[in-house]
Motif scaffolding. Structure first.
Motif, PDB file in Angstrom:
ATOM      1  N   ALA A   5      46.723  33.629  37.997  1.00 36.13           N
ATOM      2  CA  ALA A   5      46.340  34.508  36.889  1.00 36.13           C
ATOM      3  C   ALA A   5      44.872  34.298  36.494  1.00 36.13           C
ATOM      4  O   ALA A   5      44.154  35.270  36.239  1.00 36.13           O
ATOM      5  CB  ALA A   5      47.255  34.265  35.694  1.00 36.13           C
ATOM      6  N   GLU A   6      44.420  33.060  36.462  1.00 26.27           N
ATOM      7  CA  GLU A   6      43.051  32.764  36.068  1.00 26.27           C
ATOM      8  C   GLU A   6      42.047  33.324  37.074  1.00 26.27           C
ATOM      9  O   GLU A   6      40.924  33.655  36.721  1.00 26.27           O
ATOM     10  CB  GLU A   6      42.825  31.249  35.949  1.00 26.27           C
ATOM     11  N   ALA A   7      42.436  33.428  38.329  1.00 25.23           N
ATOM     12  CA  ALA A   7      41.527  33.879  39.379  1.00 25.23           C
ATOM     13  C   ALA A   7      41.495  35.396  39.535  1.00 25.23           C
ATOM     14  O   ALA A   7      40.544  35.941  40.100  1.00 25.23           O
ATOM     15  CB  ALA A   7      41.919  33.242  40.707  1.00 25.23           C
ATOM     16  N   ARG A   8      42.499  36.096  39.050  1.00 19.47           N
ATOM     17  CA  ARG A   8      42.563  37.541  39.269  1.00 19.47           C
ATOM     18  C   ARG A   8      41.394  38.285  38.613  1.00 19.47           C
ATOM     19  O   ARG A   8      40.828  39.201  39.191  1.00 19.47           O
ATOM     20  CB  ARG A   8      43.901  38.105  38.811  1.00 19.47           C
ATOM     21  N   GLY A   9      41.018  37.880  37.420  1.00 23.30           N
ATOM     22  CA  GLY A   9      39.876  38.510  36.759  1.00 23.30           C
ATOM     23  C   GLY A   9      38.582  38.274  37.521  1.00 23.30           C
ATOM     24  O   GLY A   9      37.763  39.183  37.664  1.00 23.30           O
ATOM     25  N   VAL A  10      38.400  37.066  38.017  1.00 24.20           N
ATOM     26  CA  VAL A  10      37.215  36.733  38.803  1.00 24.20           C
ATOM     27  C   VAL A  10      37.214  37.553  40.091  1.00 24.20           C
ATOM     28  O   VAL A  10      36.181  38.104  40.487  1.00 24.20           O
ATOM     29  CB  VAL A  10      37.161  35.223  39.114  1.00 24.20           C
ATOM     30  N   LEU A  11      38.363  37.661  40.739  1.00 27.09           N
ATOM     31  CA  LEU A  11      38.473  38.450  41.959  1.00 27.09           C
ATOM     32  C   LEU A  11      38.117  39.909  41.697  1.00 27.09           C
ATOM     33  O   LEU A  11      37.328  40.508  42.427  1.00 27.09           O
ATOM     34  CB  LEU A  11      39.880  38.346  42.535  1.00 27.09           C
ATOM     35  N   ARG A  12      38.688  40.458  40.631  1.00 24.35           N
ATOM     36  CA  ARG A  12      38.414  41.861  40.305  1.00 24.35           C
ATOM     37  C   ARG A  12      36.934  42.094  40.053  1.00 24.35           C
ATOM     38  O   ARG A  12      36.340  43.057  40.543  1.00 24.35           O
ATOM     39  CB  ARG A  12      39.230  42.293  39.082  1.00 24.35           C
ATOM     40  N   GLU A  13      36.318  41.208  39.302  1.00 21.85           N
ATOM     41  CA  GLU A  13      34.892  41.340  39.001  1.00 21.85           C
ATOM     42  C   GLU A  13      34.051  41.190  40.265  1.00 21.85           C
ATOM     43  O   GLU A  13      33.108  41.959  40.487  1.00 21.85           O
ATOM     44  CB  GLU A  13      34.484  40.286  37.973  1.00 21.85           C
ATOM     45  N   THR A  14      34.410  40.245  41.118  1.00 23.47           N
ATOM     46  CA  THR A  14      33.655  39.986  42.341  1.00 23.47           C
ATOM     47  C   THR A  14      33.679  41.179  43.286  1.00 23.47           C
ATOM     48  O   THR A  14      32.654  41.529  43.873  1.00 23.47           O
ATOM     49  CB  THR A  14      34.204  38.736  43.059  1.00 23.47           C
ATOM     50  N   VAL A  15      34.835  41.814  43.425  1.00 24.90           N
ATOM     51  CA  VAL A  15      34.929  42.962  44.337  1.00 24.90           C
ATOM     52  C   VAL A  15      34.526  44.264  43.658  1.00 24.90           C
ATOM     53  O   VAL A  15      34.411  45.293  44.318  1.00 24.90           O
ATOM     54  CB  VAL A  15      36.339  43.095  44.966  1.00 24.90           C
ATOM     55  N   GLY A  16      34.314  44.224  42.350  1.00 24.55           N
ATOM     56  CA  GLY A  16      33.881  45.413  41.628  1.00 24.55           C
ATOM     57  C   GLY A  16      34.944  46.494  41.530  1.00 24.55           C
ATOM     58  O   GLY A  16      34.629  47.675  41.534  1.00 24.55           O
ATOM     59  N   ALA A  17      36.201  46.079  41.424  1.00 24.77           N
ATOM     60  CA  ALA A  17      37.313  47.037  41.361  1.00 24.77           C
ATOM     61  C   ALA A  17      37.360  47.720  40.003  1.00 24.77           C
ATOM     62  O   ALA A  17      37.321  47.065  38.962  1.00 24.77           O
ATOM     63  CB  ALA A  17      38.634  46.339  41.628  1.00 24.77           C
ATOM     64  N   GLY A  18      37.458  49.043  40.036  1.00 21.63           N
ATOM     65  CA  GLY A  18      37.633  49.818  38.814  1.00 21.63           C
ATOM     66  C   GLY A  18      39.100  49.826  38.408  1.00 21.63           C
ATOM     67  O   GLY A  18      39.958  49.216  39.058  1.00 21.63           O
ATOM     68  N   GLU A  19      39.403  50.528  37.339  1.00 23.45           N
ATOM     69  CA  GLU A  19      40.766  50.565  36.808  1.00 23.45           C
ATOM     70  C   GLU A  19      41.769  51.103  37.832  1.00 23.45           C
ATOM     71  O   GLU A  19      42.822  50.517  38.052  1.00 23.45           O
ATOM     72  CB  GLU A  19      40.797  51.394  35.531  1.00 23.45           C
ATOM     73  N   ALA A  20      41.445  52.215  38.475  1.00 26.67           N
ATOM     74  CA  ALA A  20      42.366  52.808  39.459  1.00 26.67           C
ATOM     75  C   ALA A  20      42.519  51.918  40.682  1.00 26.67           C
ATOM     76  O   ALA A  20      43.621  51.763  41.217  1.00 26.67           O
ATOM     77  CB  ALA A  20      41.870  54.187  39.876  1.00 26.67           C
ATOM     78  N   GLU A  21      41.421  51.328  41.117  1.00 25.50           N
ATOM     79  CA  GLU A  21      41.481  50.432  42.283  1.00 25.50           C
ATOM     80  C   GLU A  21      42.311  49.193  41.991  1.00 25.50           C
ATOM     81  O   GLU A  21      42.952  48.647  42.881  1.00 25.50           O
ATOM     82  CB  GLU A  21      40.074  50.013  42.701  1.00 25.50           C
ATOM     83  N   TRP A  22      42.305  48.742  40.767  1.00 25.79           N
ATOM     84  CA  TRP A  22      43.063  47.553  40.396  1.00 25.79           C
ATOM     85  C   TRP A  22      44.535  47.892  40.161  1.00 25.79           C
ATOM     86  O   TRP A  22      45.411  47.084  40.407  1.00 25.79           O
ATOM     87  CB  TRP A  22      42.457  46.909  39.155  1.00 25.79           C
ATOM     88  N   ALA A  23      44.808  49.096  39.688  1.00 22.53           N
ATOM     89  CA  ALA A  23      46.192  49.491  39.403  1.00 22.53           C
ATOM     90  C   ALA A  23      47.017  49.642  40.675  1.00 22.53           C
ATOM     91  O   ALA A  23      48.220  49.350  40.673  1.00 22.53           O
ATOM     92  CB  ALA A  23      46.209  50.794  38.614  1.00 22.53           C
ATOM     93  N   ARG A  24      46.411  50.103  41.745  1.00 24.13           N
ATOM     94  CA  ARG A  24      47.167  50.333  42.984  1.00 24.13           C
ATOM     95  C   ARG A  24      47.842  49.067  43.497  1.00 24.13           C
ATOM     96  O   ARG A  24      49.046  49.074  43.746  1.00 24.13           O
ATOM     97  CB  ARG A  24      46.257  50.942  44.042  1.00 24.13           C
ATOM     98  N   PRO A  25      47.140  47.961  43.711  1.00 24.82           N
ATOM     99  CA  PRO A  25      47.848  46.766  44.190  1.00 24.82           C
ATOM    100  C   PRO A  25      48.823  46.193  43.162  1.00 24.82           C
ATOM    101  O   PRO A  25      49.804  45.552  43.526  1.00 24.82           O
ATOM    102  CB  PRO A  25      46.729  45.773  44.529  1.00 24.82           C
TER     103      PRO A  25
END
Length: 63
Positions: A5-25
């Motif tokens: 859980a602690e790493a998911r935010g860092v991962l999202r920020e690092t890959v630059g995922a937007g809301e829709a890109e993050w919702a799919r997985p």
């Protein structure tokens, strides 16, 4: 395996995922876990445990 859980935010920020890109997985991961859980329940306990973990983590994020 789902990132901690602690790493998911860092991962999202690092890959630059937007809301829709993050919702799919976030929709895909629990659907695969729900399918895998009964399939591996008796034959592969570590895979079944991973499925339970994924389901619990996704549910914890949405509540």
């Amino acid at each position: 395996m789902l990132p901690a859980a602690e790493a998911r935010g860092v991962l999202r920020e690092t890959v630059g995922a937007g809301e829709a890109e993050w919702a799919r997985p976030r929709g895909w991961a629990p659907s695969i876990a729900v399918i895998a859980l009964p399939y591996y329940w008796d034959t592969n306990p570590p895979a079944a445990e991973n499925s339970r973990h994924v389901i619990a983590e996704i549910l914890a994020e949405t509540t």
